[in-house]
Design a protein around this motif. Structure first.
Motif, short mmCIF file in Angstrom:
data_model
loop_
_atom_site.label_atom_id
_atom_site.label_comp_id
_atom_site.label_asym_id
_atom_site.label_seq_id
_atom_site.Cartn_x
_atom_site.Cartn_y
_atom_site.Cartn_z
N UNK A 84 0.78 -1.24 0.00
CA UNK A 84 0.00 0.00 0.00
C UNK A 84 0.81 1.28 0.00
N UNK A 131 -6.51 3.76 2.05
CA UNK A 131 -5.95 3.59 3.40
C UNK A 131 -5.43 4.96 3.80
N UNK A 132 -5.79 5.39 4.99
CA UNK A 132 -5.42 6.75 5.41
C UNK A 132 -3.93 6.98 5.20
N UNK A 133 -3.62 8.06 4.60
CA UNK A 133 -2.23 8.37 4.33
C UNK A 133 -1.81 8.03 2.91
N UNK A 166 -8.96 19.16 19.18
CA UNK A 166 -8.69 18.37 17.96
C UNK A 166 -7.70 17.25 18.23
N UNK A 190 -9.57 14.50 19.76
CA UNK A 190 -10.61 13.85 18.93
C UNK A 190 -10.07 12.64 18.20
N UNK A 191 -8.80 12.58 17.93
CA UNK A 191 -8.24 11.41 17.27
C UNK A 191 -6.76 11.32 17.57
N UNK A 202 -4.95 9.55 15.67
CA UNK A 202 -4.41 9.18 14.38
C UNK A 202 -4.01 10.43 13.61
N UNK A 203 -2.78 10.49 13.17
CA UNK A 203 -2.38 11.69 12.44
C UNK A 203 -2.73 11.60 10.96
N UNK A 204 -3.31 10.44 10.53
CA UNK A 204 -3.80 10.34 9.17
C UNK A 204 -2.71 10.14 8.15
N UNK A 205 -1.50 10.08 8.56
CA UNK A 205 -0.40 9.91 7.60
C UNK A 205 0.43 8.65 7.91
N UNK A 243 0.84 5.13 7.85
CA UNK A 243 0.21 3.95 7.27
C UNK A 243 0.91 2.66 7.65
N UNK A 275 1.48 1.57 10.76
CA UNK A 275 1.01 0.95 12.00
C UNK A 275 -0.47 0.59 11.91
#
Lengths: 765, 146
Positions: A464, A726-728, B17, B20-21, B23-26, B28, B30
């Motif tokens: 990914x 997938x996020x990111x 913020x 609220x999460x 997860x840093x959204x970047x 991938x 983990x």
């Protein structure tokens, strides 16, 4: 020395010879008595059952399928069900009088539905029941050479009423004689003269057992003598209870095809579809009455004779005060109530039976299967099985109408499995239902065509950090040398499509993009994915395998797709649930087993692309609402020169794979869409699967992307599609031309917090 | 003072913020649920196998039919009749496929049977269910550590 023959010597010699002859005769009969009573009589063939359907509160079930199953189990529609085997369904309420099975007692139950969900179940006292169980249908057996079929009863399982009836009709003096009874013969003789017909036989139960065990039906003195000797020997070796039990288990009751129905246990199942302890008195009377002439009094072939004989038995019970006058009057007016023949075919569903047999042979010797009385509970769903067979046959008819007689010998195979636990629910190995012989579901090993593509694309998506659904693939002309020859794959439409996003290439099933992707990923990576999916074969090292020259049987192919449909958890497909011995103890079970092989996130992406086949690809034709409700997805496959038509698709909790083609591998006019998909569609439309279970994948997010360049887009932009990432890994670049329309685009994470978060993180929306 | 209030307000917003999460959204790489985030006390408690089993057996299904079957499965489990326990759990599973109580028991049963990889897979599959409690989530995570 002279040898002198004297009279006494001659007498002595003759006496010795006679003695030796009789001793030898008795020894032979004795050997046959003991070996038969301790051997063959107790050999019971393994029985193969469908799954028993359990109705429980909260269960989702298609009520039409339930009614079909009840009819297959020979339940009769009655306005007010009051006897075992009757039901009524109206206004979302099922009133059913169960016949009883194992721990499920017979009785009247009311099941109310709320749409397709069972709301509550109540017994006849109005009390709530958690669940009720329908009896399974027998789909076959593993019969010994003599084809005797029986359900062995132990002493506690024999109902008192059955004992009383047998003794009253066949041998009133049973407990007081030694095998042969002159008293019985003379009493029967007098009774029969008084009645003007044969009410009772003169033979004792022991004699009848001896007769049924060893001797032909010829009426000779020699046979009578041997029968008498055998009877005395049986009485010598065994207790009265043992003799009576052997008789109950051994008497011949009917012939069903090649199968001989022996004993009351099997008789109850064969004629009434229930176990012996659920039989009513009139049913017992019918079976006992048949002993005198199984053919003459067969209720199916000679119902009048059978009714007359049953009523005679009932009158004997009445005269001996076993039933009252009013009971007698009530019982003698009852219909025979035998179950129709479809309930008792010798072997049903040969393709499924074949899969079960192969599985059994891994763990059991043939002899054990034919003699140990094993009870094999399979996962077969009889309604799905019938629908699958019918869909194959129906689609073939439709295709013949469309393409003409050249499809007359079109063959096919189809398998349906439960996505969540790998249970094989149905399997068909031919377009002709109930056809024996070559089982294409497991033996037709054919090129899988584009069915291979999701495996290749998944190999990429599993990597990914390099691939996502928007990754651009190259679908331009490819020419390479393979095995000394130039290989130039074509697309089905004979066109090149240039640069296309990965998901588009998959649902449009572009060959060249797929071949290039496979080559880019390498054989080793693809082989790794194949084995993760559950394909045990080695991947041959030539590029055409990336577009479907790879060969699999339908069962092997659906195993791989099970891993995809099951969110990346490999689950070995199972046709059998468990095998029980005659005591009901589990001898072997086939537990639900899973192994996480692929992360669920890349699987979610490939499932999305497969869903697009339904929305806009080769499997289009369903409404978006229906596709979402079923979480449906699929893939068509067509091999070179259209020799094989494949379709695999999941809908709700069911995964179904279909293959169509000719046995001699000649060309068909069919593609995956025009052939196999039509079978799938006919099947799914008929069974209407329940809603798919959902999963929670917090690391998947949906982003609007462009269908041509794969870059970020917006809901308002033309040609855009909400695609999971997938996020990111999601695309972030918005081309200048779409900045305006994408600015107002609605994204899936539409909460205020997320929007603010994006602003603070400086991302583009 | 106005300037200070603005800074506090912005910092508060950032704090909201951030909460609220996690997860840093970047990130991938983990994909595992961070087990170590659970309190050490709870970890210590669940490292006791008997306690763990007791806790799992306390978790029941919402469906009364499934409850009855689960009770029977639990009895078999206590008798160490794992085959019968499994058979009952599979029965329940056919009634409802979205019940955390079942995945927990299957993960635990496979663990007891010594099938650690399978135990882990059942736990992982259970964690994909949309509606499970945080306590179920925590217990399922225990089996990911096998």
């Amino acid at each position: 020395m002279k040898f002198k023959l004297t009279i006494s010597f001659i007498f002595g010699l003759v006496g010795l010879l006679i003695f030796t002859f009789f001793a030898a005769l008795i020894a032979v009969i004795d050997y046959r008595v003991t070996s038969k009573l301790e051997g063959v009589l107790w050999t019971v063939p393994a029985k193969i059952y469908s799954r028993p359907l359990e109705l429980a509160e909260g269960v989702n079930i298609n009520s039409n399928n339930l009614i079909k199953e009840l009819k297959m189990l020979s339940y009769k529609v009655e306005r007010d069900p009051d006897s075992p085997g009757e039901f009524n369904f109206s206004q979302n309420t099922l009133n059913i009088f169960l016949r009883g099975y194992l721990d499920q007692k017979p009785g009247l139950f009311r099941v109310t539905f709320d749409d397709s969900k069972i709301n509550n179940i109540k017994n006849q006292l109005g009390l709530s029941e958690d669940l009720i169980k329908l009896e399974p249908t027998v789909i076959g057996g593993m019969y010994p050479v003599h084809m005797e079929d029986r359900v062995l009863l132990n002493w506690p399982e024999v109902p008192q009423k059955l004992l009383e009836t047998i003794l009253a009709v066949e041998d009133q003096n049973f407990f007081n004689h030694y095998g042969v009874s002159l008293k019985s013969i003379s009493r029967a003789f007098l009774k029969n003269i008084q009645a003007g017909e044969v009410e009772q036989g003169g033979s004792t139960i022991t004699q009848q057992l001896a007769k049924s065990l060893f001797f032909s039906s010829e009426q000779t003195i020699r046979r009578k003598v041997m029968e008498a000797i055998a009877s005395l020997l049986i009485e010598f070796h065994y207790s009265k209870e043992e003799i009576l039990l052997a008789y109950i288990n051994d008497v011949f009751l009917a012939q069903s095809g090649r199968r001989a129905i022996h004993g009351f246990g099997m008789g109850a199942q064969h004629f009434f579809g229930t176990s012996v302890n659920n039989l009513s008195i009139d049913q017992i009377a019918l079976l006992v009455g048949m002993l005198k002439g199984p053919s003459l009094y067969n209720p199916e072939r000679n119902p009048n004779n059978a009714t007359k004989r049953r009523n005679l038995v009932l009158s004997i019970l009445n005269k001996s005060n076993k039933i009252s006058d009013s009971e007698f009057e009530d019982l003698r007016l009852r219909e025979l109530g035998i179950t129709p023949p479809n309930y008792r075919a010798e072997i049903k569903y040969p393709a499924f039976h074949d899969i079960v047999r192969l599985e059994l042979q891994k763990n059991f010797a043939d002899k054990d299967l034919r003699t140990k009385g094993l009870s094999i509970e399979t996962n077969l769903d009889p309604v799905l099985q019938n629908s699958l067979e019918n869909s194959l046959a129906k689609t073939k008819d439709q295709l013949i109408k469309k393409y003409g007689d050249k499809l007359n010998d079109l063959e096919g195979a189809a398998i349906a499995v439960d996505i969540s636990n790998g249970e094989i629910k149905a399997a068909a190995g031919s377009t002709k239902p109930n056809s024996y012989g070559f089982n294409r579901a497991i033996n037709a090993i054919r090129p899988i065509g584009s069915l291979v593509k999701p495996f290749i694309y998944l190999t990429a998506l599993n990597n990914y950090d390099e691939y996502n659904l928007s990754t651009i693939l190259d679908d331009s002309k490819l020419s390479l040398v393979s095995g000394g020859k130039v290989w130039e794959p074509d697309n089905f439409d004979k066109k090149f499509h240039g640069q296309v996003p990965l998901h588009v290439a998959l649902w449009q099933s572009y060959n060249i993009a797929s071949a290039r992707l496979g080559i880019e990923l390498g054989f080793e990576a693809v082989q790794g994915m194949f084995s993760d999916l559950g394909i045990e074969k080695e991947v041959p090292v030539y590029p055409s395998i990336f577009i479907g020259s790879f060969e699999l049987s339908p069962l092997e192919a659906i195993q791989a797709y099970q891993t995809i449909a099951g969110d990346g958890f490999y689950t070995p497909l199972r046709s059998i649930r468990q095998i029980k011995d005659t005591k009901g103890e589990i001898e072997l079970s086939y537990p639900y087993s899973i192994e996480q092989r692929i992360r669920p996130e890349p699987i979610a992406l490939i499932k999305f692309a497969m869903q697009q086949s339904f929305v806009r690809g080769t499997a289009r034709g369903y409404s978006k609402k229906q596709i979402d409700l079923w979480n449906a997805g699929g893939k068509t496959g067509t091999s070179d020169d259209q020799r094989d038509s494949w379709f695999v698709g999941f809908a709700g909790d069911i995964l179904v794979l279909v293959w169509l083609g000719f046995d001699d591998n000649r060309q068909t006019p069919l593609t995956g869409r025009t052939g196999a998909f039509q079978v799938w569609k006919n099947f799914i439309d008929e069974i209407k699967p329940v809603t798919a279970p959902s999963t929670s994948l917090p690391r998947i997010q949906y982003v609007w992307t462009d269908l041509e360049d794969g870059l970020k887009s917006g809901e308002k932009c033309k040609n855009s599609l909400l695609v999971p990432f997938i996020k990111g890994t999601e695309p972030t670049l918005v081309p200048e031309s779409r900045k305006r329309c994408s600015g107002r685009g609605k994204i899936s994470e539409s909460s205020v917090i997320d929007k603010l978060k994006q602003i603070f993180e400086g991302g583009q929306s | 003072m106005k300037y200070l209030l603005k800074v506090v307000a912005i910092l508060s917003l950032f704090f909201v913020f951030a909460c609220s999460s996690t997860d840093n959204g970047r990130n991938i790489s983990d994909f595992t649920i961070p087990v170590n985030n659970f309190s050490k006390t709870v970890e210590l408690l669940i490292s006791n196998e008997n306690f763990l089993e007791d806790e799992i057996l306390k978790i029941n299904s919402q469906n009364p039919s499934v409850q009855r079957i689960i009770k029977s499965a639990d009895d078999y489990l206590k008798q160490k009749n794992y085959i019968a326990a499994n058979s009952e759990l599979e029965r329940a599973f056919r009634i409802t496929k979205m019940d955390g109580a079942l995945y927990l028991r299957l993960a635990h049963l496979r663990y007891k049977q010594g099938l650690l990889k399978e135990s882990e897979s059942f736990a992982y599959k259970g964690l994909l269910l949309p509606d499970i409690s945080s306590w179920e989530r925590l217990l399922l995570n225990v089996y990911l550590k096998n």
